[in-house]
Design a protein around this motif. Structure first.
Motif, PDB file in Angstrom:
ATOM      1  N   TYR A   1       9.160 -21.442  37.620  1.00 20.27           N
ATOM      2  CA  TYR A   1       9.688 -22.666  37.019  1.00 20.27           C
ATOM      3  C   TYR A   1      11.127 -22.965  37.429  1.00 20.27           C
ATOM      4  O   TYR A   1      11.731 -23.911  36.897  1.00 20.27           O
ATOM      5  N   THR A   2      11.659 -22.176  38.360  1.00 20.36           N
ATOM      6  CA  THR A   2      13.043 -22.325  38.857  1.00 20.36           C
ATOM      7  C   THR A   2      14.042 -22.468  37.709  1.00 20.36           C
ATOM      8  O   THR A   2      14.963 -23.281  37.757  1.00 20.36           O
ATOM      9  N   ARG A   3      13.846 -21.667  36.667  1.00 22.32           N
ATOM     10  CA  ARG A   3      14.773 -21.643  35.540  1.00 22.32           C
ATOM     11  C   ARG A   3      15.694 -20.438  35.691  1.00 22.32           C
ATOM     12  O   ARG A   3      15.224 -19.307  35.851  1.00 22.32           O
ATOM     13  N   ASN A   4      16.980 -20.671  35.612  1.00 22.57           N
ATOM     14  CA  ASN A   4      17.958 -19.607  35.788  1.00 22.57           C
ATOM     15  C   ASN A   4      18.205 -18.869  34.474  1.00 22.57           C
ATOM     16  O   ASN A   4      19.102 -19.193  33.713  1.00 22.57           O
ATOM     17  N   SER A   5      17.349 -17.889  34.208  1.00 24.05           N
ATOM     18  CA  SER A   5      17.392 -17.084  32.989  1.00 24.05           C
ATOM     19  C   SER A   5      16.991 -17.917  31.773  1.00 24.05           C
ATOM     20  O   SER A   5      16.509 -19.049  31.893  1.00 24.05           O
ATOM     21  N   ILE A   6      17.197 -17.358  30.608  1.00 30.66           N
ATOM     22  CA  ILE A   6      16.681 -17.938  29.373  1.00 30.66           C
ATOM     23  C   ILE A   6      17.336 -19.273  29.039  1.00 30.66           C
ATOM     24  O   ILE A   6      16.686 -20.210  28.584  1.00 30.66           O
ATOM     25  N   ASP A   7      18.629 -19.365  29.267  1.00 32.65           N
ATOM     26  CA  ASP A   7      19.353 -20.587  28.916  1.00 32.65           C
ATOM     27  C   ASP A   7      19.424 -21.588  30.050  1.00 32.65           C
ATOM     28  O   ASP A   7      19.984 -22.678  29.891  1.00 32.65           O
ATOM     29  N   GLY A   8      18.879 -21.244  31.220  1.00 39.50           N
ATOM     30  CA  GLY A   8      18.976 -22.114  32.377  1.00 39.50           C
ATOM     31  C   GLY A   8      20.301 -21.999  33.099  1.00 39.50           C
ATOM     32  O   GLY A   8      20.530 -22.682  34.096  1.00 39.50           O
ATOM     33  N   ASP A   9      21.194 -21.133  32.623  1.00 44.25           N
ATOM     34  CA  ASP A   9      22.524 -20.981  33.214  1.00 44.25           C
ATOM     35  C   ASP A   9      22.883 -19.501  33.372  1.00 44.25           C
ATOM     36  O   ASP A   9      24.016 -19.098  33.129  1.00 44.25           O
ATOM     37  N   TRP A  10      21.871 -18.703  33.762  1.00 39.38           N
ATOM     38  CA  TRP A  10      22.078 -17.299  34.122  1.00 39.38           C
ATOM     39  C   TRP A  10      22.535 -16.425  32.954  1.00 39.38           C
ATOM     40  O   TRP A  10      23.316 -15.494  33.131  1.00 39.38           O
ATOM     41  N   LEU A  11      22.042 -16.690  31.771  1.00 36.05           N
ATOM     42  CA  LEU A  11      22.382 -15.845  30.635  1.00 36.05           C
ATOM     43  C   LEU A  11      21.986 -14.397  30.918  1.00 36.05           C
ATOM     44  O   LEU A  11      20.841 -14.117  31.256  1.00 36.05           O
ATOM     45  N   PRO A  12      22.914 -13.445  30.793  1.00 38.40           N
ATOM     46  CA  PRO A  12      22.540 -12.034  30.936  1.00 38.40           C
ATOM     47  C   PRO A  12      21.493 -11.648  29.900  1.00 38.40           C
ATOM     48  O   PRO A  12      21.524 -12.129  28.764  1.00 38.40           O
ATOM     49  N   LEU A  13      20.581 -10.788  30.294  1.00 39.01           N
ATOM     50  CA  LEU A  13      19.512 -10.372  29.399  1.00 39.01           C
ATOM     51  C   LEU A  13      19.825  -8.978  28.864  1.00 39.01           C
ATOM     52  O   LEU A  13      19.877  -8.009  29.619  1.00 39.01           O
ATOM     53  N   ASN A  14      20.036  -8.901  27.564  1.00 40.58           N
ATOM     54  CA  ASN A  14      20.414  -7.648  26.918  1.00 40.58           C
ATOM     55  C   ASN A  14      19.352  -7.239  25.913  1.00 40.58           C
ATOM     56  O   ASN A  14      18.691  -8.080  25.302  1.00 40.58           O
ATOM     57  N   ALA A  15      19.211  -5.940  25.735  1.00 40.26           N
ATOM     58  CA  ALA A  15      18.243  -5.425  24.768  1.00 40.26           C
ATOM     59  C   ALA A  15      18.748  -4.123  24.176  1.00 40.26           C
ATOM     60  O   ALA A  15      19.506  -3.387  24.810  1.00 40.26           O
ATOM     61  N   THR A  16      18.305  -3.856  22.964  1.00 40.76           N
ATOM     62  CA  THR A  16      18.590  -2.604  22.275  1.00 40.76           C
ATOM     63  C   THR A  16      17.270  -1.938  21.917  1.00 40.76           C
ATOM     64  O   THR A  16      16.371  -2.591  21.377  1.00 40.76           O
ATOM     65  N   VAL A  17      17.143  -0.664  22.222  1.00 41.99           N
ATOM     66  CA  VAL A  17      15.944   0.097  21.885  1.00 41.99           C
ATOM     67  C   VAL A  17      16.279   1.134  20.803  1.00 41.99           C
ATOM     68  O   VAL A  17      17.442   1.352  20.475  1.00 41.99           O
ATOM     69  N   HIS A  18      15.232   1.759  20.263  1.00 37.56           N
ATOM     70  CA  HIS A  18      15.377   2.797  19.228  1.00 37.56           C
ATOM     71  C   HIS A  18      16.192   2.286  18.035  1.00 37.56           C
ATOM     72  O   HIS A  18      17.083   2.949  17.529  1.00 37.56           O
ATOM     73  N   TYR A  19      15.831   1.070  17.607  1.00 38.29           N
ATOM     74  CA  TYR A  19      16.535   0.454  16.488  1.00 38.29           C
ATOM     75  C   TYR A  19      15.937   0.935  15.176  1.00 38.29           C
ATOM     76  O   TYR A  19      14.725   0.822  14.937  1.00 38.29           O
ATOM     77  N   GLY A  20      16.757   1.462  14.286  1.00 30.82           N
ATOM     78  CA  GLY A  20      16.323   1.869  12.961  1.00 30.82           C
ATOM     79  C   GLY A  20      15.394   3.078  12.984  1.00 30.82           C
ATOM     80  O   GLY A  20      15.072   3.634  14.029  1.00 30.82           O
ATOM     81  N   GLN A  21      14.972   3.476  11.805  1.00 26.52           N
ATOM     82  CA  GLN A  21      14.050   4.601  11.636  1.00 26.52           C
ATOM     83  C   GLN A  21      12.620   4.081  11.515  1.00 26.52           C
ATOM     84  O   GLN A  21      12.289   3.394  10.559  1.00 26.52           O
TER      85      GLN A  21
ATOM     86  N   GLN B   1       0.818  -1.208   0.000  1.00 28.72           N
ATOM     87  CA  GLN B   1       0.000   0.000   0.000  1.00 28.72           C
ATOM     88  C   GLN B   1       0.857   1.267   0.000  1.00 28.72           C
ATOM     89  O   GLN B   1       0.330   2.379   0.099  1.00 28.72           O
ATOM     90  N   GLY B   2       2.177   1.096  -0.095  1.00 27.13           N
ATOM     91  CA  GLY B   2       3.061   2.248  -0.134  1.00 27.13           C
ATOM     92  C   GLY B   2       3.443   2.798   1.217  1.00 27.13           C
ATOM     93  O   GLY B   2       3.944   3.927   1.309  1.00 27.13           O
ATOM     94  N   HIS B   3       3.228   2.025   2.282  1.00 27.89           N
ATOM     95  CA  HIS B   3       3.565   2.472   3.636  1.00 27.89           C
ATOM     96  C   HIS B   3       5.083   2.381   3.812  1.00 27.89           C
ATOM     97  O   HIS B   3       5.639   1.300   3.952  1.00 27.89           O
ATOM     98  N   GLU B   4       5.759   3.526   3.772  1.00 26.86           N
ATOM     99  CA  GLU B   4       7.217   3.531   3.740  1.00 26.86           C
ATOM    100  C   GLU B   4       7.870   2.886   4.968  1.00 26.86           C
ATOM    101  O   GLU B   4       8.863   2.153   4.815  1.00 26.86           O
ATOM    102  N   PRO B   5       7.379   3.129   6.200  1.00 26.71           N
ATOM    103  CA  PRO B   5       8.007   2.440   7.344  1.00 26.71           C
ATOM    104  C   PRO B   5       7.968   0.918   7.211  1.00 26.71           C
ATOM    105  O   PRO B   5       8.929   0.231   7.571  1.00 26.71           O
ATOM    106  N   ALA B   6       6.868   0.384   6.691  1.00 24.45           N
ATOM    107  CA  ALA B   6       6.774  -1.069   6.501  1.00 24.45           C
ATOM    108  C   ALA B   6       7.753  -1.532   5.430  1.00 24.45           C
ATOM    109  O   ALA B   6       8.366  -2.596   5.554  1.00 24.45           O
ATOM    110  N   GLN B   7       7.910  -0.731   4.376  1.00 27.02           N
ATOM    111  CA  GLN B   7       8.868  -1.089   3.334  1.00 27.02           C
ATOM    112  C   GLN B   7      10.286  -1.146   3.890  1.00 27.02           C
ATOM    113  O   GLN B   7      11.047  -2.076   3.598  1.00 27.02           O
ATOM    114  N   ARG B   8      10.629  -0.146   4.715  1.00 25.25           N
ATOM    115  CA  ARG B   8      11.963  -0.132   5.312  1.00 25.25           C
ATOM    116  C   ARG B   8      12.131  -1.281   6.297  1.00 25.25           C
ATOM    117  O   ARG B   8      13.192  -1.916   6.371  1.00 25.25           O
TER     118      ARG B   8
END
Length: 339
Positions: free
Chosen positions: A103-123, A22-29
């Motif tokens: 569930y007594t799970r130690n983070s995502i991998d079960g072995d205390w994986l640090p949880l990292n995130a990036t915000v404001h990615y791209g335009q 439909q020409g929606h530029e953010p979706a195209q990018r």
């Protein structure tokens, strides 16, 4: 077991495809960025040494197409002025809390994986994704989608792709891919329910409520309670998710319909949680968690194999036959036999 990570996004490609046409530029990018990531076949990044406690780091891409970006907030630091940073930080913590406390799970991998995130990615990037090692959030375009840090269940959904990566390693295509997406919806919803202390009866069972911009005709990205009803908008089209195997969508798009056909196992989980009552993260969630982590699933499990594994998990966990019977009944109601 650790599988090759998949590039998993919360917005299905068929939604962005429609907007792009439909020409929606953010979706195209956004589509171009997603294609770049998929083509690159993101490689697993070796995690840092286990921290033995919750460790979060939030970076700011400053609208560039990079991750992790400049570190803005680390574990234990006070909230900052940037709401996206704080929401990402809190959402990582809420997901960690469900898995560790319930569930007594130690983070995502079960072995205390640090949880990292990036915000404001791209335009105006219209998506959020798990890249095999961390979370990445776009800001949305404020025309169709808003800031992707706004929905804690979306954060739980994407991080659960990491849990699946480190456990059952479900393939990301066709029925195993739909199960991969469904498991993420299940635990994404449970993250929100646990954070709000909502019972199964009180929960809205929506995925991504609040992500649709004002004026978009819809309530969320998906509904577990009523698949196919989350949105019906001239720009987005109608929510295509089926709730029953009779309506399974056979398609080559979307990795064989992984975001579409996930509505079927999603609905089975909702039906089970509603039948059992109380808090869904307890018995219903425990059965799904045991199934995902118990070693009964092969990486190419289809709906029927997953359903049988949930019945076996229920029998193993609970001595009450009525619980296993409720699991069988929930799958039967969506057209899947457990025998």
């Amino acid at each position: 077991m650790t599988s090759v990570p998949h590039y998993c996004t919360i917005i299905p490609p068929y939604v962005l495809d429609r907007l792009a046409e439909q020409g929606h530029e953010p979706a195209q990018r956004s589509l171009a960025l997603d294609l770049t990531h998929r083509t690159a076949r993101l490689q697993a990044i070796a995690p840092p040494p286990p921290a033995h406690h919750l460790t979060r780091t939030i970076g700011d891409a400053a609208h560039a197409e990079r991750a992790p970006g400049r570190t803005i907030r680390r574990e234990g630091q006070a909230a900052v002025a940037d709401g996206s940073v704080n929401r990402a930080y809190d959402g990582l913590g809420a997901t960690f809390a469900l898995y560790e406390t319930v569930y007594t799970r130690n983070s995502i991998d079960g072995d205390w994986l640090p949880l990292n995130a990036t915000v404001h990615y791209g335009q105006n990037y219209d998506n959020a994704f798990w890249d095999g090692s961390q979370m990445v959030f776009g800001d949305g375009d404020d025309i169709v989608f808003t800031d992707f840090t706004a929905a804690v269940d979306v954060i739980g959904h994407e991080l659960t792709h990491g849990v699946t990566q480190y456990t059952a390693g479900l393939d990301y295509h066709d029925q195993p891919g739909a199960l991969n997406e469904s498991v993420s919806d299940v635990f994404g919803s449970l993250v929100k329910q646990y954070a709000l202390r909502q019972s199964a009866a009180e929960a809205d069972w929506l995925i991504g409520a609040g992500l649709l911009a004002p004026g978009v005709q819809g309530v969320a990205l998906r509904s577990m309670k009523a698949p196919g009803t989350a949105y019906d908008d001239p720009r987005l089209g109608k929510d295509p998710q089926p709730a029953h195997l009779n309506d399974y969508v056979d398609t080559a798009d979307d990795q064989g319909g992984v975001h579409i056909n996930s509505g079927i196992p999603n609905h089975a989980f909702y039906l089970l949680a509603a039948a059992l009552g109380g808090n869904a993260w307890e018995r219903a969630g425990r059965i799904w968690y045991d199934t995902l982590t118990g070693g009964r699933l092969t990486h190419d499990a289809d709906f029927a194999a997953f359903a049988r594994a949930t019945v076996a998990a229920a029998k193993s966990r609970y001595q009450d036959q009525s619980v296993a019977d409720a699991v069988t009944a929930a799958w039967s109601q969506v057209g899947i036999s457990t025998t």
